[in-house]
Design a protein around this motif. Structure first.
Motif, PDB file in Angstrom:
ATOM      1  N   GLY A  85     -38.086  64.595   9.754  1.00 10.96           N
ATOM      2  CA  GLY A  85     -37.885  64.051  11.091  1.00 10.96           C
ATOM      3  C   GLY A  85     -37.583  65.091  12.157  1.00 10.96           C
ATOM      4  N   VAL A  86     -37.624  64.647  13.401  1.00 11.76           N
ATOM      5  CA  VAL A  86     -37.529  65.558  14.552  1.00 11.76           C
ATOM      6  C   VAL A  86     -36.120  66.099  14.767  1.00 11.76           C
ATOM      7  N   LEU A  87     -35.095  65.393  14.312  1.00 13.73           N
ATOM      8  CA  LEU A  87     -33.729  65.858  14.563  1.00 13.73           C
ATOM      9  C   LEU A  87     -33.413  67.142  13.805  1.00 13.73           C
ATOM     10  N   VAL A  88     -34.064  67.349  12.676  1.00 13.20           N
ATOM     11  CA  VAL A  88     -33.872  68.596  11.928  1.00 13.20           C
ATOM     12  C   VAL A  88     -34.432  69.769  12.726  1.00 13.20           C
ATOM     13  N   ASP A  89     -35.597  69.573  13.324  1.00 14.24           N
ATOM     14  CA  ASP A  89     -36.167  70.628  14.179  1.00 14.24           C
ATOM     15  C   ASP A  89     -35.232  70.942  15.344  1.00 14.24           C
ATOM     16  N   SER A  90     -34.685  69.909  15.947  1.00  9.97           N
ATOM     17  CA  SER A  90     -33.779  70.098  17.077  1.00  9.97           C
ATOM     18  C   SER A  90     -32.534  70.877  16.664  1.00  9.97           C
ATOM     19  N   LEU A  91     -31.998  70.573  15.491  1.00 11.91           N
ATOM     20  CA  LEU A  91     -30.814  71.262  14.984  1.00 11.91           C
ATOM     21  C   LEU A  91     -31.104  72.751  14.769  1.00 11.91           C
ATOM     22  N   ILE A  92     -32.251  73.052  14.165  1.00 16.02           N
ATOM     23  CA  ILE A  92     -32.608  74.448  13.913  1.00 16.02           C
ATOM     24  C   ILE A  92     -32.845  75.195  15.223  1.00 16.02           C
ATOM     25  N   ARG A  93     -33.504  74.557  16.179  1.00 16.05           N
ATOM     26  CA  ARG A  93     -33.741  75.201  17.481  1.00 16.05           C
ATOM     27  C   ARG A  93     -32.427  75.499  18.191  1.00 16.05           C
ATOM     28  N   ARG A  94     -31.486  74.571  18.106  1.00 16.24           N
ATOM     29  CA  ARG A  94     -30.198  74.763  18.779  1.00 16.24           C
ATOM     30  C   ARG A  94     -29.468  75.977  18.218  1.00 16.24           C
TER      31      ARG A  94
END
Length: 224
Positions: A85-94
């Motif tokens: 899901g997209v929230l994992v990508d967001s966490l890594i980007r942050r």
């Protein structure tokens, strides 16, 4: 929490990680467990072989000696896709902006988490097919060996993966969310190597992420 596989993705091969690294891995897994939305989809299609490694997989054609070898003796395939899901990508980007060391560990932990999820779903599929007297081969993904990434649009399109689980493709055939995977799984009336991961069927022996033979159970396609 698969610490061993996370360390493998971080480049540890038989080396003991220090306590600080192990604590960071555990913290990253807890964060990922809060962010991941695991979803998958799969469909069965007929399989027809032709010459020189060419195959008709029902919804698209592929030419790959490596995939052909993996599917030898199969009469059908299961096309498979899964994502965190997209929230994992967001966490890594942050964390890529705030704390690069944590971002690196999150990348590794997310890869291990996705692999574990695929294994769980594949095990459920294996049990269902064996009730029907059929056996699954190790999953084989575009990008392994000579199985081209250019098959990704057709594979994801056949699964309607964008609508069903939210996986889309970039112009370079990379998946979004990034922690996603697609695979072809052979279905055979003859029992062979059971379903597992790409290392068991990929011929790229010099891959830095490849599992050592000592970490595989003989003939099973699974980790010990």
């Amino acid at each position: 929490m698969n610490v061993k596989e996370t360390l493998r993705y971080l480049g540890y091969k038989g080396e003991q990680a220090d306590e600080q690294t192990l604590m960071l891995v555990e913290e990253c897994w807890r964060e990922l467990e809060g962010a991941a939305v695991k979803r998958c989809c799969f469909r069965e299609y007929p399989l027809i072989f032709s010459d020189a490694g060419a195959m008709d997989l029902g919804c698209f054609h592929a030419t790959s000696q490596a995939l052909s070898k993996n599917l030898m003796g199969c009469r059908a395939v299961v096309l498979f896709a899964a994502t965190l899901g997209v929230l994992v990508d967001s966490l890594i980007r942050r964390y890529s902006r705030l704390e690069m060391s944590r971002a690196v560990v999150l990348q590794a932990a997310a890869a291990a988490m996705l692999e574990d999820y695929c294994d769980q779903v594949n095990e459920e599929l294996r049990r269902d097919y064996e009730k029907k007297g059929l056996y699954l081969r190790p999953r084989f993904s575009p990008g392994y060996g000579d199985f081209s990434l250019e098959c990704q649009p057709a594979l994801l399109g056949a699964l309607e993966a964008g609508k069903r689980v939210g996986i889309t493709l970039t112009d370079g055939f990379l998946m979004a969310p990034s922690k996603s995977v697609t695979a072809v799984i052979g279905v055979s009336p003859i029992e062979g190597i059971r379903g597992g991961k790409g290392c068991e069927s990929c011929g790229k022996a010099d891959c830095v992420y490849r599992r050592d033979k000592g970490n595989l159970q003989e003939g099973s396609g699974k980790r010990v």
